[in-house]
Design an enzyme around this catalytic site. Sequence first.
Site, PDB file in Angstrom:
ATOM      1  N   ASP A 179      76.821   8.004  39.925  1.00 58.57           N
ATOM      2  CA  ASP A 179      76.729   7.974  41.200  1.00 58.57           C
ATOM      3  C   ASP A 179      77.442   7.584  42.455  1.00 58.57           C
ATOM      4  OD1 ASP A 179      72.950   9.300  42.268  1.00 58.57           O
ATOM      5  OD2 ASP A 179      75.112   8.454  43.669  1.00 58.57           O
ATOM      6  N   ILE A 236      81.775  12.442  40.967  1.00 57.07           N
ATOM      7  CA  ILE A 236      81.641  13.480  40.028  1.00 57.07           C
ATOM      8  C   ILE A 236      83.076  13.952  39.867  1.00 57.07           C
ATOM      9  CG2 ILE A 236      79.464  12.882  39.232  1.00 57.07           C
ATOM     10  CD1 ILE A 236      79.767  15.776  40.188  1.00 57.07           C
ATOM     11  N   GLN A 242      74.940  18.296  44.764  1.00 55.37           N
ATOM     12  CA  GLN A 242      74.520  19.015  46.259  1.00 55.37           C
ATOM     13  C   GLN A 242      73.720  19.638  46.489  1.00 55.37           C
ATOM     14  OE1 GLN A 242      73.744  20.118  49.341  1.00 55.37           O
ATOM     15  NE2 GLN A 242      75.110  22.053  48.284  1.00 55.37           N
ATOM     16  N   SER A 273      68.061  25.197  37.400  1.00 50.54           N
ATOM     17  CA  SER A 273      67.337  25.897  38.872  1.00 50.54           C
ATOM     18  C   SER A 273      66.809  26.905  38.359  1.00 50.54           C
ATOM     19  CB  SER A 273      67.578  25.198  40.199  1.00 50.54           C
ATOM     20  OG  SER A 273      66.872  26.373  41.128  1.00 50.54           O
ATOM     21  N   TYR A 319      74.519  27.395  45.996  1.00 51.90           N
ATOM     22  CA  TYR A 319      74.087  26.832  45.118  1.00 51.90           C
ATOM     23  C   TYR A 319      73.566  26.952  43.577  1.00 51.90           C
ATOM     24  CZ  TYR A 319      70.411  22.813  43.880  1.00 51.90           C
ATOM     25  OH  TYR A 319      69.346  22.357  43.301  1.00 51.90           O
ATOM     26  N   VAL A 322      59.113  20.005  49.725  1.00 49.55           N
ATOM     27  CA  VAL A 322      57.996  20.388  51.053  1.00 49.55           C
ATOM     28  C   VAL A 322      57.253  20.025  50.779  1.00 49.55           C
ATOM     29  CG1 VAL A 322      57.255  22.416  49.812  1.00 49.55           C
ATOM     30  CG2 VAL A 322      57.014  22.185  51.948  1.00 49.55           C
ATOM     31  N   ILE A 326      55.600  25.484  58.751  1.00 54.29           N
ATOM     32  CA  ILE A 326      55.121  26.531  57.586  1.00 54.29           C
ATOM     33  C   ILE A 326      56.231  27.027  57.726  1.00 54.29           C
ATOM     34  CG2 ILE A 326      54.027  28.237  56.146  1.00 54.29           C
ATOM     35  CD1 ILE A 326      51.433  26.010  56.211  1.00 54.29           C
ATOM     36  N   GLY A 356      67.151  34.842  53.369  1.00 59.13           N
ATOM     37  CA  GLY A 356      67.391  34.215  52.152  1.00 59.13           C
ATOM     38  C   GLY A 356      66.306  33.770  51.160  1.00 59.13           C
TER      39      GLY A 356
END
Length: 314
Positions: free
Chosen positions: A31, A52, A76, A117, A141, A184, A200, A277
């Site tokens: 790390d 890395i 990231q 993800s 991402y 969140v 929100i 987005g």
Amino acid sequence: MRIAVTGGAGFIGSHIVDSYIAAGHEVLVIDDLSTGKAGNLNPKALFAKLDIRDAAAIDRVFTQFRPQIVNHHAAQIDIRRSVADPAFDAAVNIIGSINLLEQAVKHKAEGFIFASSGGAIYGETPTPAPETAVKAPISPYGAAKAAVENYMFVYQRTFGLPTVALRYGNVYGPRQDPKGEAGVVSIFAGAILAGETPTIFGSGDQVRDYVFVGDVARANLLAIDYLSQRAGTPETPDDCAFNIGSGVSTSVNELYRMLAEVIGFDKEAVHGDPRPGELMESRLDISRAREVLGFVPETSFGEGLRKVVDWLRG
Ligand SMILES: NC(=O)c1ccc[n+]([C@@H]2O[C@H](COP(=O)([O-])OP(=O)(O)OC[C@H]3O[C@@H](n4cnc5c(N)ncnc54)[C@H](O)[C@@H]3O)[C@@H](O)[C@H]2O)c1
């Protein structure tokens, strides 16, 4: 086993390290502490502070540690930063991952586990997405996560490295930064406990699959068994992937209501402009993880929220 965990000083990685150590494995944490914290490091793990993107440094620590499994969680993780600077995101999240795949093969690792993800690689999912659903990432991402899964398939088919991608929902739990860019649950809980009313973005009807970090850590234990027992050759990257979620979709409004109740906060949330987005619906079908990995999410959302609040209260 000897397991190298990248990102092992971060939120999810540190919980994985703890469960690997508890299961009797030897762990090397890699790390750069860019968002991870020295305080998260398990004292029984070895630690190499390195980036890395530095392939030679990975080569050196792999020569010494000789990992049997590489578990890759360093990244990231800020989606907005990926939009603002896609080349930086790709340097860490794609090139950094290729460096690790390359070194895993060079040092004869027996398996590679990757934090992908489920929230970022599928597009809108009005019904729970299975692993085979169309991939339509809308951020650099998400595009990087999908790209790394494709590279993993190459390393599996062409270089014989067994790989598995765990496609997480929205992971939450203790150690997630309440002041960070993602998460969140921690952000709202931190704000409410400081007496502030969270904002929100948009209507709050956006739904996500919130999965507790302890359940995610268990999926990473199951992934080791899966890598050692897997038979047959995967035919597509999806064959090496599992959605890891709770299997339950919850709206941001509902999350706010549940959290306010746990804390005993009676103010209504403030609504801001929707974020450009942002997906409205992100739902995951976790049947494959249940059937093939034996993964069962054990922590209900209410119970998980209480654990976050207890942790933030110290
Ligand atoms: N939190 C979620 O809901 C979620 C959902 C899906 C996937 N993921 C993935 O899970 C992984 C862990 O995420 P997290 O939420 O624990 O975030 P985190 O920021 O707490 O963990 C990332 C870790 O990687 C380290 N790191 C970053 N860049 C590095 C570099 N160049 N070299 C070495 N180390 C570096 C950081 O210091 C940190 O410890 C990431 O790959 C993320 O994309 C997270």
